[in-house]
Write an enzyme that holds these catalytic residues in place. Structure first.
Site, short mmCIF file in Angstrom:
data_model
loop_
_atom_site.label_atom_id
_atom_site.label_comp_id
_atom_site.label_asym_id
_atom_site.label_seq_id
_atom_site.Cartn_x
_atom_site.Cartn_y
_atom_site.Cartn_z
N ARG A 172 44.11 83.03 -24.68
CA ARG A 172 44.21 82.69 -23.26
C ARG A 172 45.55 83.17 -22.70
NH1 ARG A 172 39.65 82.03 -24.00
NH2 ARG A 172 38.33 80.22 -23.54
N ASP A 204 69.58 89.88 -14.34
CA ASP A 204 69.73 91.27 -14.79
C ASP A 204 70.78 92.05 -14.01
OD1 ASP A 204 68.37 91.39 -12.39
OD2 ASP A 204 66.86 92.82 -13.07
N ASP A 212 69.68 92.90 -6.55
CA ASP A 212 70.21 94.27 -6.54
C ASP A 212 69.81 95.03 -5.27
OD1 ASP A 212 67.55 94.39 -7.25
OD2 ASP A 212 67.83 95.82 -8.87
N GLY A 213 68.58 94.82 -4.78
CA GLY A 213 68.16 95.52 -3.57
C GLY A 213 68.99 95.12 -2.36
N THR A 214 69.14 93.82 -2.17
CA THR A 214 69.93 93.31 -1.05
C THR A 214 71.38 93.78 -1.15
OG1 THR A 214 68.53 91.36 -0.84
CG2 THR A 214 70.75 91.20 0.08
N GLY A 259 63.60 88.24 -3.05
CA GLY A 259 62.80 87.06 -3.42
C GLY A 259 63.62 85.79 -3.35
N THR A 292 69.39 86.11 -8.69
CA THR A 292 68.10 86.54 -9.21
C THR A 292 67.71 85.66 -10.38
OG1 THR A 292 66.88 88.29 -10.38
CG2 THR A 292 69.26 88.32 -10.61
N ILE A 293 66.42 85.33 -10.46
CA ILE A 293 65.96 84.57 -11.62
C ILE A 293 65.89 85.46 -12.85
CG2 ILE A 293 64.61 83.00 -10.16
CD1 ILE A 293 62.07 84.42 -11.27
N ASP A 294 66.00 86.79 -12.65
CA ASP A 294 65.90 87.73 -13.77
C ASP A 294 67.19 87.82 -14.57
OD1 ASP A 294 63.39 88.29 -12.67
OD2 ASP A 294 64.22 89.90 -11.44
N ARG A 305 65.48 101.95 5.38
CA ARG A 305 64.08 102.40 5.24
C ARG A 305 63.19 101.40 5.96
NH1 ARG A 305 62.78 103.57 -0.97
NH2 ARG A 305 60.81 104.11 0.05
N MET A 318 58.23 86.31 -15.18
CA MET A 318 58.89 87.36 -14.42
C MET A 318 60.11 87.90 -15.17
SD MET A 318 58.67 86.03 -10.48
CE MET A 318 57.12 86.14 -9.56
N GLY A 319 60.76 88.88 -14.56
CA GLY A 319 61.92 89.49 -15.18
C GLY A 319 62.07 90.96 -14.87
N ARG A 320 61.02 91.55 -14.29
CA ARG A 320 61.03 92.99 -14.00
C ARG A 320 61.32 93.79 -15.27
NH1 ARG A 320 64.10 94.38 -8.53
NH2 ARG A 320 65.88 93.65 -9.74
N ARG A 333 60.17 80.47 -9.45
CA ARG A 333 61.09 80.64 -8.32
C ARG A 333 61.28 79.36 -7.52
NH1 ARG A 333 62.68 85.59 -7.12
NH2 ARG A 333 61.49 87.42 -7.78
N LYS A 339 61.19 93.30 2.46
CA LYS A 339 60.54 94.43 3.11
C LYS A 339 61.26 94.85 4.39
CE LYS A 339 56.55 92.28 3.36
NZ LYS A 339 56.80 91.06 2.55
#
Length: 369
Positions: free
Chosen positions: A283, A143, A117-119, A13, A139-141, A81, A183-185, A292, A76
């Site tokens: 609400r 983490d 982490d994925g990258t 992201g 990452t904005i997370d 993969r 966000m934050g996963r 982001r 993606k």
């Protein structure tokens, strides 16, 4: 000093500060007499026969304060993969050997991968196959383990904090309970920081499964005290006690993505509250990708610039299969193998303890401890 040819890509992201890193890599490397090329759209650019973009001083001029990434990005395009259309369905192929062969054929001496982490896990996998790789964590997370802070987090935190403040005025005007999903996963850093900095009344994070009763009690006690509105910040990975996080998209829904996409935690919490509270309108606002985007803060520009310069130093020193990381006040090199470890909020740590002292409700029965 020998001339080197290095590549750079941004994966996963987008987040504020990516362009600051790209700029720093280019200015630091070109200043050494090296060549720098950017690969477009993350690992798509190294798998597909897309010519890399030459990057010099002119190409990075004026991008320091721009959000997003001038190279584009994707979550993606994992070379291990890689998605391929097969009739009406998709199959995944391991094309990592092609990536390594292509970069060697093009004469690249190193690849700098900027991502989460994925990258960085992909980068580590390529490094184990012999590709000279250096990582930059983003990452904005916030983490990622083995770095105290990731760039992008400070800007997202500021955006989320401002959102909490804006919700205060409308919530108070209408006597509403307002929930802000961020966000934050699987980590609650962004939600917790924004809740404290924004003066929220409650925060729900993945690390502390919540129950609805403490939230109901908080809302009613505030109403009795003359505060007829409440603000609750909800991390997207938060879940009720005994429940599971809300999933917006399954792991297999998007070919090549390989991870679930969370979403809907705010709606779940709101529905649980609505079953118990009828005296207030409830609400939900989902901040989503607003966190982001936009101009990176000075902190993220500075940290991104430091990361980019240090990454080039690692290439110069031949320190590969490592990522740059903030440790205290210094930028250090740590093994990419550590990038897969997720840093969660410490449920018994200082920030949670101070949050409780400030009156934050976490939806558990430990508010008084």
């Amino acid at each position: 000093m020998s001339t080197k040819r290095i590549g750079v890509l941004t994966g996963g992201g987008d987040c504020p500060g990516l362009n600051a890193v790209i700029r720093a890599v280019v200015k630091s490397a070109v200043g050494r007499g090296w060549e720098v090329f950017g690969f477009e759209d993350g690992f798509f650019g190294v798998v597909e026969p897309i010519p890399p973009i030459p990057l010099g001083f002119d190409e990075v001029r004026g991008i320091l304060d721009r959000g997003g990434t001038i190279l584009g990005t994707s979550n993606k395009a994992n070379p291990f993969r890689y998605p391929r259309r097969n009739g009406d369905s998709w199959v995944e192929e391991d094309r990592s050997d092609e990536v390594i062969e292509r970069l060697r054929r093009l004469g690249f001496d190193a690849l700098i991968c900027i991502g989460g982490d994925g990258t960085l896990q992909i980068a580590h996998g390529l490094a184990k196959k012999g590709l000279p790789v250096v990582g930059c964590p983003k990452t904005i997370d916030n983490d990622l383990s083995d770095t105290d802070v990731t760039f992008g987090f400070d800007t997202a935190r500021s955006t989320a904090t401002e959102a909490v403040g804006r919700l205060h005025t409308t919530a108070e005007s209408h006597d509403r309970v307002m929930l802000l999903e961020v966000m934050g996963r699987t980590a609650g850093h962004l939600a917790l920081h924004a809740a404290i900095a924004g003066g929220a009344n409650a925060v729900l994070i993945p690390e502390i499964p919540y129950e609805v009763e403490p939230l109901v009690r908080m809302v009613r006690e505030r109403a009795k005290a003359g505060q007829s509105f409440s603000i609750i910040v909800v991390a997207e990975g938060a879940a009720p006690k005994g429940g599971a996080p809300s999933v917006a998209e399954s792991e297999t829904a998007t070919p090549g993505r390989g991870v679930v996409r969370l979403g809907g935690a705010g709606r779940v919490a709101a529905d649980l509250l609505a079953e118990r509270i009828t005296e207030h309108e409830i609400r939900v606002t989902v901040l989503g990708h607003l966190a982001r985007g936009g101009t990176p803060t000075a902190y993220d520009r500075l940290l991104g610039s430091r990361f980019g310069c240090r990454a080039v130093e690692l290439v110069e020193d031949g320190v590969f299969d490592h990522m740059v990381a903030l440790k205290g006040s210094e930028i250090e090199a740590v093994p990419l193998s550590h990038a897969s470890k997720t840093r969660l909020v410490d449920a018994d740590g200082e920030l949670v303890r101070f949050g409780r002292q400030l009156g934050l409700t976490f939806g558990d029965e430990a508010e008084g401890r």
